[in-house]
Design an enzyme around this catalytic site. Structure first.
Site, PDB file in Angstrom:
ATOM      1  CG  ASP A 140     -19.014  71.342 -95.125  1.00 41.19           C
ATOM      2  OD1 ASP A 140     -17.914  71.680 -94.229  1.00 41.19           O
ATOM      3  OD2 ASP A 140     -19.526  70.347 -94.273  1.00 41.19           O
ATOM      4  CG  PHE A 141     -12.727  72.658 -94.784  1.00 36.92           C
ATOM      5  CD1 PHE A 141     -12.465  73.213 -93.756  1.00 36.92           C
ATOM      6  CD2 PHE A 141     -11.854  72.520 -95.909  1.00 36.92           C
ATOM      7  CE1 PHE A 141     -11.180  73.787 -93.423  1.00 36.92           C
ATOM      8  CE2 PHE A 141     -10.623  72.830 -95.583  1.00 36.92           C
ATOM      9  CZ  PHE A 141     -10.289  73.449 -94.460  1.00 36.92           C
TER      10      PHE A 141
END
Length: 720
Positions: A265-266
């Site tokens: 994820d980010f």
């Protein structure tokens, strides 16, 4: 088995190129917009123009023209002409927005979820997107967590069915096909169990609970063919999920046989440092790559430290090649080596986005997602009554800000007022206190108090619709709340409107279950409107006027109060359950019932259904359970018949109820049908204390009914 093309590429690529392929950056890093100064962003990540040329994918670049231009520029600069992979957050629609996933879970109709994903794939693929970060398969039990809006709900079986339907809708039989995109299951694993409902917070789940409740929906998405899995932000067994070998190497790869691509994820790889699990970027990269995370999103530790980690023997070239092979195979499966633009076409994008066919599909799915919670014979409204005076009040009465999170630009949204005016051309409409509710994210916690003026304006109305709720910006990621009540002035509005002596219909627009118990005595009807997307207003007008008979059922329990949370239907018993112990020494609250305000599976209809003649028969295949369902009203309707089981005694404690099947049937007025469910021994298997997946013979309660709190029950004994 990788193709000859991919093996040749792997042999010819430098280590630096491979590490670039394992990195994902936002589109502005690629310099399509020549007016943008990239000095700051590139310096922040320590990247050079040569690094950018090797980056393998980008996220959230929208529009066919931009994506075609970006791809052309990149392929001209990439040393081997390897195309970029365009990924994006297409969660519940691209330009034609469908209901939030939690609302679609309430449809109990996987085909509706599949249709929504199919439409989203058509529109987004025409814009140049090739993979979506969806569906979210996280099981949720805590509505304080903002991201409950992205989940199908609290039940592993329902979540699994909706997750696999979304994967099929996005990918079809082949994600390479026109109008299809690859799907990414997220967030692996257990993200929905954040303590206190606070986003990104600690998760602590036992191995048995993880496998029984949280993993089934992810597994169903993998079995449906999802091409990618995204790591979650939380820790799992005290290890950041993306660096957790048990999750990714053992369960995902070895047990489930996943051969696709894993993405962080980010900037999640960088967060291992903040967690205290990695001392620096080099260790973060080592741990993430070793665990099997192929792509690092929006941080640059792979690029910076991958080469020295290999030289130091802390990573092997086999590990690097494994990840790059997964990425290149995905690009090959999408046909990008032959057609790097895939379906990107500006003219097709214009023709598809918000086209009548897609809007009609959005309207139908929205209708199915609405849940009628209370109705004291107020609804449906008579759409043909001449001169009916309808009052509209509340911040969502005329607003178009009703799409929900991750919903793009919001073009062409049908408001509640517009939908009602379309469906009720003979009615007169009066509005009051319709100013929009600001966002807590912006420091705004209420609407201005214009209650007195609204009551004066609406006092002569025949019926009043109060459209209340929460700002969509206060749901979704980083939108956790401790108070789930309506804002004070919204509650005041409903209180005072009721004093006018007219029927009050309360519509609740939200991305989570809100604490609406205090409002129930002041509303003659309550409709959980969620955030329904582009056609929200028309779909709600269809429901309110009876053009569509509500059929939604809650996919998540509604709490009486925040103090009950977590409250969910498929819980374990205690040693002193309420009703079995004398006096005060039972498992209960002093100031609130144990039961939710509205249970899982609950929802009203304009029809009335009666269940009878339930039977459960043991045979060689397991159990065949059946029930007679009769529509005892004069209104044709859809009923969602739900089948639950309870294993009375096992080698580990078993839930009091588990959903094992559901079937939607349409019944004409006074029509009766038999509905049957086959329950096999495999469906009754569970993970024992050694995490073996076993069936144990014994007694089982078989339950069929209208909701988890309204069932007929029969006990059977099932042997080996």
């Amino acid at each position: 088995m990788a193709s000859q093309r991919i093996e040749e590429l792997l042999r010819s690529m430098s280590l630096e190129e491979k590490l670039g392929e394992m990195t994902q950056l936002a589109p502005f890093f690629f310099g399509v917009d020549e007016s943008m100064d990239l000095t700051g962003p590139m310096a922040e990540l320590g990247l050079s123009p040569e690094d950018i040329k090797c980056v393998g994918s980008t996220l959230n670049s929208f529009g066919a023209e931009q994506n075609i231009a970006l791809q052309k520029k990149h392929m001209a600069e990439q040393p081997h002409g390897i195309p970029l992979l365009f990924m994006a957050d297409v969660i519940h629609g691209y330009r034609t927005v469908f209901p939030i996933p939690l609302a679609m879970g309430c449809s109990f109709h996987p085909a509706a979820c599949e249709k929504a994903a199919e439409v989203a794939a058509k529109e987004s693929s025409a814009s140049g997107i090739q993979l979506t970060f969806a569906p979210m398969a996280d099981l949720v039990r805590d509505p304080r967590w903002g991201r409950v809006m992205e989940s199908p709900g609290e039940d592993p079986y329902l979540n699994a069915r909706m997750t696999e339907a979304a994967v099929k809708g996005f990918q079809g039989e082949d994600p390479k096909a026109p109008g299809r995109i690859a799907a990414c299951i997220k967030h692996f694993a257990g993200y929905g169990a954040a303590e206190g409902g606070r986003d990104y917070n600690t998760v602590d789940i036992s191995a048995g609970t993880l496998r029984e409740y949280y993993l089934p929906a992810y597994h169903a998405g993998i079995d449906a063919g999802a091409k990618m899995v995204m790591t979650s932000f939380n820790i799992m067994d005290r290890i950041p999920a993306g660096a957790n070998e048990m999750l990714f190497d053992q369960i995902l790869r070895k047990e489930w046989g996943f051969t696709g691509t894993v993405i962080s994820d980010f900037a999640a790889a960088n967060e291992t440092i903040v967690h205290g699990y990695a001392k620096d970027g080099a260790e973060a990269a080592q741990r993430y790559i070793h665990a099997g995370c192929d792509i690092e999103m929006m941080s640059s530790h792979y690029i910076h430290y991958g080469k020295e980690l290999v030289e130091q023997g802390k990573l092997t070239m086999e590990e690097i090649d494994r990840s790059v092979r997964h990425i290149l195979e995905l690009k090959e499966e999408l046909g990008l080596f032959e057609n790097p633009f895939k379906d990107a076409d500006a003219e097709r994008e214009k023709a598809l986005c918000l086209c009548p066919e897609h809007r009609e599909a959005a309207r139908q799915v929205a209708r199915e997602s609405v849940v009628l919670l209370k109705n004291e014979q107020v609804l449906p409204l008579d759409a043909n009554r001449e001169g009916l005076k309808v009052g509209l009040a509340g911040p969502f009465a005329v607003s178009k800000n009703i799409l929900g999170g991750w919903a793009g630009t919001g073009t062409g949204v049908a408001s509640l007022e517009a939908g009602l005016r379309e469906m009720m051309p003979k009615a007169e409409f009066v509005t009051g206190m319709t100013e929009e509710l600001g966002a807590m994210q912006d420091g705004i916690f209420d609407v201005e108090d214009h209650v007195a003026e609204a009551c004066e304006a609406l006092k002569e109305c025949d019926v009043i619709i109060a459209a209340v709720g929460e700002n969509p910006a206060d749901t979704g990621e980083a939108a956790s709340r401790t108070c789930l009540r309506l804002s004070p002035n919204q509650e005041k509005l409903v209180y005072e409107l009721k004093k006018l002596g007219k029927p009050v219909v309360m519509l609740v627009f939200s991305g989570r279950p809100l604490e609406i118990r205090p409002m129930l005595p002041y509303a003659d009807a309550v409709v959980q409107a969620w955030f329904l997307g582009t056609e929200a207003g028309t779909a709600l007008a269809d429901i309110l006027t009876g053009a569509y008979n509500p059929s939604g059922r809650l996919s998540i329990s509604f709490p009486q109060t925040v103090g009950q949370i977590p409250v969910y239907y498929n819980h374990y018993n205690t040693g002193r359950p309420l009703g079995s112990a004398e006096g005060r020494y039972a498992s209960r609250y002093l100031d609130c019932p144990n039961e939710p305000l509205f249970p899982f599976g609950y929802g009203l209809s304009y029809s009335e259904f009666r269940y009878s003649d339930m039977r459960a028969v043991v045979d060689d295949e397991g159990i065949l359970a059946s029930v007679q369902v009769e529509n005892i009203s004069d209104v044709v309707g859809v009923e969602t018949v739900q089948c639950y089981t309870h294993d009375l005694a096992g080698s580990v404690v078993r839930p009091l109820m588990e959903l094992k099947g559901f079937e939607q049937i349409e019944l004409a007025a006074h029509e009766k049908k038999e509905v049957s469910f086959r329950i096999t021994r495999d469906m009754l298997r569970f993970h024992n204390d050694r995490l073996e997946f076993v069936f144990e013979p014994g007694e089982f309660d078989i339950m069929i009914g209208h909701s988890s709190a309204d069932v007929l029950t029969q006990r059977v004994t099932l042997g080996e």
